[in-house]
Design a protein around this motif. Structure first.
Motif, PDB file in Angstrom:
ATOM      1  N   SER A  18      23.344 -36.231 -16.245  1.00  0.00           N
ATOM      2  CA  SER A  18      22.317 -37.092 -15.831  1.00  0.00           C
ATOM      3  C   SER A  18      21.799 -37.741 -17.282  1.00  0.00           C
ATOM      4  O   SER A  18      21.382 -38.865 -17.345  1.00  0.00           O
ATOM      5  CB  SER A  18      21.375 -36.181 -15.230  1.00  0.00           C
ATOM      6  OG  SER A  18      21.834 -35.819 -14.016  1.00  0.00           O
ATOM      7  N   LEU A  19      21.678 -36.786 -18.227  1.00  0.00           N
ATOM      8  CA  LEU A  19      21.091 -37.342 -19.443  1.00  0.00           C
ATOM      9  C   LEU A  19      21.880 -38.613 -19.991  1.00  0.00           C
ATOM     10  O   LEU A  19      21.464 -39.563 -20.352  1.00  0.00           O
ATOM     11  CB  LEU A  19      21.165 -36.173 -20.611  1.00  0.00           C
ATOM     12  CG  LEU A  19      19.937 -35.373 -20.365  1.00  0.00           C
ATOM     13  CD1 LEU A  19      20.191 -34.094 -21.269  1.00  0.00           C
ATOM     14  CD2 LEU A  19      18.601 -35.846 -20.594  1.00  0.00           C
ATOM     15  N   HIS A  24      25.377 -31.174 -14.328  1.00  0.00           N
ATOM     16  CA  HIS A  24      24.566 -32.060 -13.661  1.00  0.00           C
ATOM     17  C   HIS A  24      23.748 -32.632 -14.801  1.00  0.00           C
ATOM     18  O   HIS A  24      23.442 -33.955 -14.807  1.00  0.00           O
ATOM     19  CB  HIS A  24      24.098 -31.698 -12.437  1.00  0.00           C
ATOM     20  CG  HIS A  24      23.404 -32.932 -11.625  1.00  0.00           C
ATOM     21  ND1 HIS A  24      22.127 -33.028 -12.224  1.00  0.00           N
ATOM     22  CD2 HIS A  24      23.987 -33.536 -10.837  1.00  0.00           C
ATOM     23  CE1 HIS A  24      21.707 -34.065 -11.342  1.00  0.00           C
ATOM     24  NE2 HIS A  24      22.895 -34.621 -10.591  1.00  0.00           N
ATOM     25  N   SER A  25      22.946 -31.723 -15.365  1.00  0.00           N
ATOM     26  CA  SER A  25      21.732 -32.149 -16.240  1.00  0.00           C
ATOM     27  C   SER A  25      22.429 -32.928 -17.508  1.00  0.00           C
ATOM     28  O   SER A  25      21.882 -33.811 -17.741  1.00  0.00           O
ATOM     29  CB  SER A  25      21.188 -30.858 -16.852  1.00  0.00           C
ATOM     30  OG  SER A  25      20.291 -30.091 -15.728  1.00  0.00           O
ATOM     31  N   MET A  50      17.843 -31.002  -9.312  1.00  0.00           N
ATOM     32  CA  MET A  50      18.848 -30.090  -9.409  1.00  0.00           C
ATOM     33  C   MET A  50      18.369 -28.473  -9.698  1.00  0.00           C
ATOM     34  O   MET A  50      19.015 -27.541  -9.239  1.00  0.00           O
ATOM     35  CB  MET A  50      19.845 -30.467 -10.559  1.00  0.00           C
ATOM     36  CG  MET A  50      21.071 -29.678 -10.741  1.00  0.00           C
ATOM     37  SD  MET A  50      22.087 -29.659  -9.128  1.00  0.00           S
ATOM     38  CE  MET A  50      22.772 -30.993  -9.037  1.00  0.00           C
ATOM     39  N   TRP A  51      17.323 -28.417 -10.721  1.00  0.00           N
ATOM     40  CA  TRP A  51      17.163 -27.206 -11.145  1.00  0.00           C
ATOM     41  C   TRP A  51      16.357 -26.270 -10.056  1.00  0.00           C
ATOM     42  O   TRP A  51      16.214 -25.210 -10.151  1.00  0.00           O
ATOM     43  CB  TRP A  51      16.379 -27.046 -12.530  1.00  0.00           C
ATOM     44  CG  TRP A  51      17.534 -27.076 -13.480  1.00  0.00           C
ATOM     45  CD1 TRP A  51      17.925 -28.239 -14.103  1.00  0.00           C
ATOM     46  CD2 TRP A  51      18.391 -26.238 -14.215  1.00  0.00           C
ATOM     47  NE1 TRP A  51      19.139 -28.129 -15.012  1.00  0.00           N
ATOM     48  CE2 TRP A  51      19.176 -26.901 -15.012  1.00  0.00           C
ATOM     49  CE3 TRP A  51      18.109 -24.914 -13.897  1.00  0.00           C
ATOM     50  CZ2 TRP A  51      20.273 -26.008 -15.795  1.00  0.00           C
ATOM     51  CZ3 TRP A  51      19.280 -24.252 -14.634  1.00  0.00           C
ATOM     52  CH2 TRP A  51      20.104 -24.555 -15.585  1.00  0.00           C
ATOM     53  N   LYS A  84      24.149 -26.702 -12.263  1.00  0.00           N
ATOM     54  CA  LYS A  84      23.206 -27.418 -12.748  1.00  0.00           C
ATOM     55  C   LYS A  84      23.074 -27.796 -14.211  1.00  0.00           C
ATOM     56  O   LYS A  84      22.768 -28.904 -14.715  1.00  0.00           O
ATOM     57  CB  LYS A  84      22.061 -26.205 -12.557  1.00  0.00           C
ATOM     58  CG  LYS A  84      21.593 -25.896 -11.322  1.00  0.00           C
ATOM     59  CD  LYS A  84      20.665 -24.811 -11.138  1.00  0.00           C
ATOM     60  CE  LYS A  84      20.249 -24.577  -9.768  1.00  0.00           C
ATOM     61  NZ  LYS A  84      19.227 -23.333  -9.544  1.00  0.00           N
ATOM     62  N   VAL A  85      23.796 -27.115 -15.376  1.00  0.00           N
ATOM     63  CA  VAL A  85      24.046 -27.593 -16.429  1.00  0.00           C
ATOM     64  C   VAL A  85      24.726 -28.822 -16.677  1.00  0.00           C
ATOM     65  O   VAL A  85      24.364 -29.621 -17.228  1.00  0.00           O
ATOM     66  CB  VAL A  85      24.419 -26.353 -17.373  1.00  0.00           C
ATOM     67  CG1 VAL A  85      24.898 -26.736 -18.839  1.00  0.00           C
ATOM     68  CG2 VAL A  85      23.534 -25.184 -17.556  1.00  0.00           C
ATOM     69  N   LEU A 144      14.830 -39.184 -14.815  1.00  0.00           N
ATOM     70  CA  LEU A 144      15.395 -37.952 -15.295  1.00  0.00           C
ATOM     71  C   LEU A 144      14.442 -36.822 -14.676  1.00  0.00           C
ATOM     72  O   LEU A 144      15.172 -35.930 -14.316  1.00  0.00           O
ATOM     73  CB  LEU A 144      14.899 -37.835 -16.844  1.00  0.00           C
ATOM     74  CG  LEU A 144      16.089 -38.626 -17.807  1.00  0.00           C
ATOM     75  CD1 LEU A 144      15.785 -38.411 -19.028  1.00  0.00           C
ATOM     76  CD2 LEU A 144      17.428 -37.636 -17.617  1.00  0.00           C
ATOM     77  N   ILE A 168      16.983 -34.074 -12.903  1.00  0.00           N
ATOM     78  CA  ILE A 168      17.108 -32.808 -13.496  1.00  0.00           C
ATOM     79  C   ILE A 168      16.219 -31.836 -12.763  1.00  0.00           C
ATOM     80  O   ILE A 168      16.657 -30.754 -12.573  1.00  0.00           O
ATOM     81  CB  ILE A 168      16.801 -32.854 -14.949  1.00  0.00           C
ATOM     82  CG1 ILE A 168      17.957 -33.613 -15.685  1.00  0.00           C
ATOM     83  CG2 ILE A 168      16.704 -31.381 -15.722  1.00  0.00           C
ATOM     84  CD1 ILE A 168      17.592 -33.726 -17.246  1.00  0.00           C
TER      85      ILE A 168
END
Length: 139
Positions: free
Chosen positions: A55-56, A51-52, A130-131, A48-49, A123, A127
């Protein structure tokens, strides 16, 4: 002759950005595919981290390309209006529709509100999607 050289340079710049934009769309598709897989199969916190963060970066790359294109169109119209040459009807219509009042630099923050909403929504989808994905499933 001056207007032809001006047009050629801006068209080349827009073509280069089009290639980047195609790559950016592919990256966005891959990121949304990751969200789909995370929701189907589960994902751990590290995933998750990562991917975040990615993604950013992908959204920043997209916004930067968008900013470069919008500034190029603005600068193209402004340069044509300042050329002192008589513009054809289509070129004059282009200059009038853009309404450029000066040269601008590309920015990662979109110059129009709709562009901002678009990238914020992407975004949130990447995000947030994903979370909210479940933890990995046990076999």
């Amino acid at each position: 002759m001056e207007l032809a050289a001006l047009n050629s340079s801006y068209i080349g710049f827009l073509q280069m950005n089009a290639i980047f934009f195609i790559g950016n769309i592919l990256l966005l598709w891959m990121m949304f595919r990751g969200v789909t897989n995370a929701n189907l199969y589960g994902v751990n916190t590290f995933g998750k981290v990562m991917h975040s963060i990615i993604s950013l970066c992908v959204v920043a790359f997209n916004a930067n390309t968008y900013g470069n294109v919008t500034s190029a169109v603005n600068n193209w119209a402004y340069a044509a209006s300042e050329s002192g040459l008589e513009l054809t009807g289509g070129m004059q219509n282009f200059v009038d529709n853009v309404g450029a009042t000066g040269y601008v630099n590309g920015s990662m923050i979109p110059s129009d509100p709709l562009g901002i909403v678009f990238y914020v929504a992407i975004l949130i989808g990447l995000i947030g999607g994903m979370w909210t994905a479940p933890a990995p499933k046990e076999n």
